[in-house]
Structures are given as structure tokens and as C-alpha cells.
Write a protein that holds these residues in place. Sequence first.
Motif: not given
Length: 307
Positions: A298-306
Motif C-alpha cells: 500500500r505504501f509503495l502504491n501510494d508514495r511511488l505511483p506508476k
Amino acid sequence: MTGSAAITAMAAHGVTRATVPWKAEQSVVTINGARLAMSMIGPADGIPLIVLHGGRGFGTHDGVFATYAPLAGRYRVIGFDMRGHGRSEDVAPFTFAQMVADIETIRQTLCGGRRIVLLGGSFGGMIALTYAVVHPDALLALILRGTAPSWHHEAGALASFRARAARAPMATEGMLEKLFTPTIESDEEFRLIMFALAPMYAEDPKTLDYDKILLHTAKTRYNARVHNDLFADHSYDVVGRLSSIHCPTLVFCGAEDWICPPDQSRLIADRIPGATLEIIVDSNHGVPGTVALQHVSRFLNDRLPKP
């Protein structure tokens, strides 16, 4: 060394070709003069995600690699046994500075010098924090699980031990003191200390499986020299440098973490600008893998969006 332990760990975590459409690659790579056991999964052009194991003097990357292998795809997940640990070579020096240098060499040689996501828990989190304050511009993101920014967490661990001593009736304060100092006399003494302390790490002390603890302790490689060398310079403290970390950062820990109490994660999150803090209820030091993966994803999807 075939690297089959990492594959076995992945299967134990429910990670199969059906759930992760990438094949894990195992190898032994010479990094700064030491042959390190390593596992990688995901496309060569994926964002490098280096995962660091805990267990100063006895950890391996198998478990942490298996936990985060499902992120393969957008990410190329890389795990390795630090020098003197697991299936890697015993080549001195065994210091925080050398572990940081090894990560940087891996980044330069195996990741093409690209910025990385760095993830570490417990001792691995301390190495990750040390890397982050030395190489802040090398990071896309930093993820820390159940760790501490200085050696001062040991006082909190002692207080936790005293409060929960009934969980580990064979353990003593003297054993805990040895765990935090360069005074372990042999690999076998190290093994016995960790066997005695193992119940302290349990998620639910009411369902302890001592046979499983015995099997795990018997199979684990304990290296007293590495442990002692890593505690010889008892000066680890990056609190005053945390503000220099400017990448997206997730700090999470179990609400019941006994050895790196939650106040340590709160301190880290307070000092790193913009850090996200998550305290996981009903979890101890380890945080169950499925829970950890959910929070990290969840963190990676939120903070490093595609893009």
C-alpha cells in the motif's frame, strides 16, 4: 550453495509460480572481497528493491525475501545474506560501515547505479538507516520494520524482558546483556541464548511450539565472532542525522515489539521529514509476513505511483 533455502522459504510463505510469475534466481556474488549468497526475482529493468535481514550474527535473507517476492514485476527484489551470516563467507570486517559499503556496491554493480528502494527490519533496519544517512540520494524510498535509530533501545528491551520474563523461563538478564555486548563466548553459547529467548519473539505465547523452536534453533547458523564484532563499537546512533533522509519513508512495527519497542519507531518517524508511521496491533517484533506485505504494498502504491 544452491540457494534452495530461499525457494523453500518462498513456498512456506505461499509464494509459488502461480502467485508470482517470475522465477527466483539464486547465486553467489563476490562483493568487496566476500562471496555473498543472493536471491533475485523480477525483471532486470524493474525498480531495485533490496531487502535486508535481521538477526545480528545469525540472520539470513530467506524469510524477508520470501515475504516481499510477490512485489516482483514492477520491482526487482534482491535479498542477500550479509557477510558472516547464513550461507555467505566469513570475510572481515564485520562492521556497520562494511555492511553499508556492501549495499552500495550491490547498487552500483547489480542495479546499474540506479536509485533503490531499501527495506530492512530489526538489525537490517539499523543497517538501512545507516545507509540512508550516508547515501540519502541513492534512495527512492526507505522502509523500516521494528527497528531503532540508536543503541539506546536496549534499555527498553530490558524493561520489556522484565515485564514478560514469565514467557521465557529459561532466559536471564545476563543472557540479554550478552546479546547486546561483544561477550558471547562461542557459537554454541549463542545458540543456547537464542533458544532461551525465542519465546519472547512469539506472536502468541499461549500457542508456543517448542519443538518447532528447537528445530529452527538447531538448523540456524550462529556466528559469535560476527555478533561480537558488530557490537564491539557500541556507538550506533543516527538520531541526529535522520532529518537528512528526504525520500518517502515507511516506519512500521508491532505494538507489542519487545526488543525494538514502538517508541523507537515513533522517534524515527518524528525525525524523518514526511515519514509514515504504522503501529500494527497484536504484533510482536516480527510482524506476520502477510501483514507486512500488505502495508508495504500500500505504501509503495501510494508514495511511488506508476507513471
